[in-house]
Write a protein that holds these residues in place. Structure first.
Motif, mmCIF file in Angstrom:
data_model
loop_
_atom_site.group_PDB
_atom_site.id
_atom_site.type_symbol
_atom_site.label_atom_id
_atom_site.label_comp_id
_atom_site.label_asym_id
_atom_site.label_seq_id
_atom_site.Cartn_x
_atom_site.Cartn_y
_atom_site.Cartn_z
ATOM 1 N N LYS A 124 0.829 -1.211 0.000
ATOM 2 C CA LYS A 124 0.000 0.000 0.000
ATOM 3 C C LYS A 124 0.862 1.260 0.000
ATOM 4 O O LYS A 124 0.532 2.245 -0.653
ATOM 5 N N LEU A 125 1.964 1.245 0.731
ATOM 6 C CA LEU A 125 2.825 2.421 0.810
ATOM 7 C C LEU A 125 3.623 2.639 -0.468
ATOM 8 O O LEU A 125 3.922 3.776 -0.827
ATOM 9 N N GLN A 126 3.959 1.557 -1.163
ATOM 10 C CA GLN A 126 4.746 1.673 -2.387
ATOM 11 C C GLN A 126 3.880 1.799 -3.637
ATOM 12 O O GLN A 126 4.386 2.183 -4.685
ATOM 13 N N GLY A 127 2.595 1.456 -3.530
ATOM 14 C CA GLY A 127 1.713 1.551 -4.692
ATOM 15 C C GLY A 127 2.084 0.564 -5.779
ATOM 16 O O GLY A 127 2.198 0.920 -6.947
ATOM 17 N N VAL A 128 2.266 -0.707 -5.410
ATOM 18 C CA VAL A 128 2.675 -1.726 -6.370
ATOM 19 C C VAL A 128 1.632 -1.933 -7.463
ATOM 20 O O VAL A 128 0.448 -1.624 -7.277
ATOM 21 N N ASP A 129 2.072 -2.436 -8.608
ATOM 22 C CA ASP A 129 1.159 -2.735 -9.711
ATOM 23 C C ASP A 129 0.095 -3.728 -9.252
ATOM 24 O O ASP A 129 0.390 -4.666 -8.525
ATOM 25 N N GLY A 130 -1.139 -3.515 -9.679
ATOM 26 C CA GLY A 130 -2.241 -4.409 -9.326
ATOM 27 C C GLY A 130 -2.699 -4.245 -7.888
ATOM 28 O O GLY A 130 -3.362 -5.116 -7.341
ATOM 29 N N LEU A 131 -2.362 -3.130 -7.264
ATOM 30 C CA LEU A 131 -2.690 -2.878 -5.865
ATOM 31 C C LEU A 131 -4.197 -2.915 -5.629
ATOM 32 O O LEU A 131 -4.968 -2.360 -6.409
#
Length: 162
Positions: A124-131
Motif C-alpha cells: 500500500k505504501l509503495q503503490g505496487v502494480d495491481g494494488l
C-alpha cells in the motif's frame, strides 16, 4: 504381503510429488503468516521516542514519526471510525497490523514479521502494480519518501520490534 508393501511404497512416493505451486518458501499457503513469525506479535509497547528523535525501525519511532502524523487522523485511520477498521492510533497499531488479515482481502496480511515484500502495508505504501485499493497515504501525492518506507521495511524485516 508383497502387495501391501508395494502399495505402501507407491503411497509414500506420491507424497512428495507436489510442485509447490501456491506455497511459500516455508511450505505454507501464499499469504499465510507462519506461526513462528507471529509468535511474538503481542510484545508490550515501547515508550515513545523523545521529541525530535530520528526515524528508526521500531514501532515506537514509526508510530511517532509516521502513523500518528500521516495516518491516524480523522477520516483516515484514527479513532473509532477508522477506514477498513485499521486504527493506527498509539496503542492500536500493533494489534491492527501485525499478523492481521486485510479487511479488503483476507488472503493478504497487513504485516508479516520478517517478510516486508509479502506485507500488505508495504504494498500500500509503495503503490505496487495491481494494488488492491489506493496507494497510501490517501491524500498523496506526495507519498511517504522512499527512505521512510525503507525504515518501515526494515522494521518488518527485523521482526517488528516494539
Amino acid at each position: 504381503m508383497r502387495l501391501a508393501a508395494a502399495a505402501a511404497i507407491l503411497f509414500i512416493a506420491a507424497c512428495g510429488a507436489g510442485s509447490g505451486e501456491g506455497l511459500d518458501q516455508n511450505g505454507l499457503p501464499l499469504g499465510q503468516a507462519s506461526a513462528d513469525a507471529c509468535a511474538g506479535a503481542g510484545a508490550p509497547p515501547a515508550p515513545p521516542p523523545p521529541p525530535g528523535a530520528p526515524l528508526a525501525p521500531t514501532l515506537a519511532s514509526i508510530q511517532a514519526n509516521v502513523f500518528s502524523v500521516n495516518c491516524a487522523i480523522s477520516g483516515c485511520h484514527g479513532g473509532a471510525g477508522a477506514q477498513q477498521g485499521l486504527r493506527l492510533d498509539p496503542g492500536f497499531s500493533a494489534g491492527n497490523l501485525i499478523c492481521v488479515h486485510s479487511s479488503q482481502n483476507s488472503a493478504l496480511i497487513r504485516v508479516i514479521p520478517g517478510d516486508p515484500d509479502a506485507s500488505f502495508l508495504i504494498q500500500k505504501l509503495q503503490g505496487v502494480d495491481g494494488l488492491l485499493g489506493e496507494r497510501m497515504p490517501a491524500d498523496g501525492p506526495p507519498y511517504l519518501t522512499t527512505a521512510t518506507v525503507n525504515v518501515i521495511r526494515q522494521w518488518i524485516q527485523d521482526g517488528v520490534p516494539p
